[in-house]
Design an enzyme around this catalytic site. Structure first.
Site, PDB file in Angstrom:
ATOM      1  N   ASP A  15       0.844  -1.190   0.000  1.00  0.00           N
ATOM      2  CA  ASP A  15       0.000   0.000   0.000  1.00  0.00           C
ATOM      3  C   ASP A  15       0.884   1.247   0.000  1.00  0.00           C
ATOM      4  O   ASP A  15       2.103   1.161  -0.202  1.00  0.00           O
ATOM      5  CB  ASP A  15      -0.974  -0.020   1.179  1.00  0.00           C
ATOM      6  CG  ASP A  15      -0.278  -0.022   2.530  1.00  0.00           C
ATOM      7  OD1 ASP A  15       0.932   0.283   2.608  1.00  0.00           O
ATOM      8  OD2 ASP A  15      -0.959  -0.337   3.528  1.00  0.00           O
ATOM      9  N   LEU A  16       0.279   2.401   0.234  1.00  0.00           N
ATOM     10  CA  LEU A  16       1.032   3.658   0.218  1.00  0.00           C
ATOM     11  C   LEU A  16       2.119   3.728   1.293  1.00  0.00           C
ATOM     12  O   LEU A  16       3.076   4.476   1.163  1.00  0.00           O
ATOM     13  CB  LEU A  16       0.077   4.849   0.405  1.00  0.00           C
ATOM     14  CG  LEU A  16      -0.906   5.084  -0.739  1.00  0.00           C
ATOM     15  CD1 LEU A  16      -1.887   6.184  -0.364  1.00  0.00           C
ATOM     16  CD2 LEU A  16      -0.155   5.453  -2.013  1.00  0.00           C
TER      17      LEU A  16
END
Length: 137
Positions: A15-16
């Protein structure tokens, strides 16, 4: 019976924050269940039967993060059988440092396609599952 399935963390799992996205763990434990079923059931016989196994509940606890390149081991076993439902315990361990990454309890039911309803487990299947649970204790 305890099945162990290994998954390497890839870039598309992140993810980020650059660690495995929480939704990906659901995919990892699903892969672990399918690998378990490959060993537990005869595939030809299993797919020909009237039964399907819909998941009705997942409780998941995130314990530590996994990152790009980590090798994860999904451990899957039966823990409880009811009249119409089965619960599995699944854990994900980071092989590199032996950290517990995820714990999950997954419950699903024995569902008849013909009856379109949950049904009691057939005796032969109940016996096989119960033996698997007993052997894990």
């Amino acid at each position: 019976m305890l099945n162990k399935t290994r998954i390497k963390v890839r870039g598309y799992h992140l993810d980020l924050f650059q660690h495995v996205n929480n939704a990906r763990y659901l995919e990892f434990i699903e892969e672990g269940r399918w690998a378990f079923f490959d060993e537990f059931f005869d595939q030809e016989d299993w797919m020909q039967q009237d039964f399907v196994w819909p998941v009705v509940n997942i409780n998941i606890n995130f314990k530590s993060e996994a990152n790009f390149g980590d090798l994860l081991e999904v451990q899957t076993r039966y823990t409880k059988i009811g009249n119409r439902s089965i619960t599995m315990k699944q854990t994900i361990i980071n092989v590199k440092n032996n950290d517990l990454v995820v714990e999950a309890d997954v419950t699903y039911v024995c569902f008849s396609k013909a009856a379109k309803a949950a049904i009691p487990f057939p005796d032969d299947l109940r016996e096989k599952v119960q033996q698997s649970i007993t052997n894990n204790i």
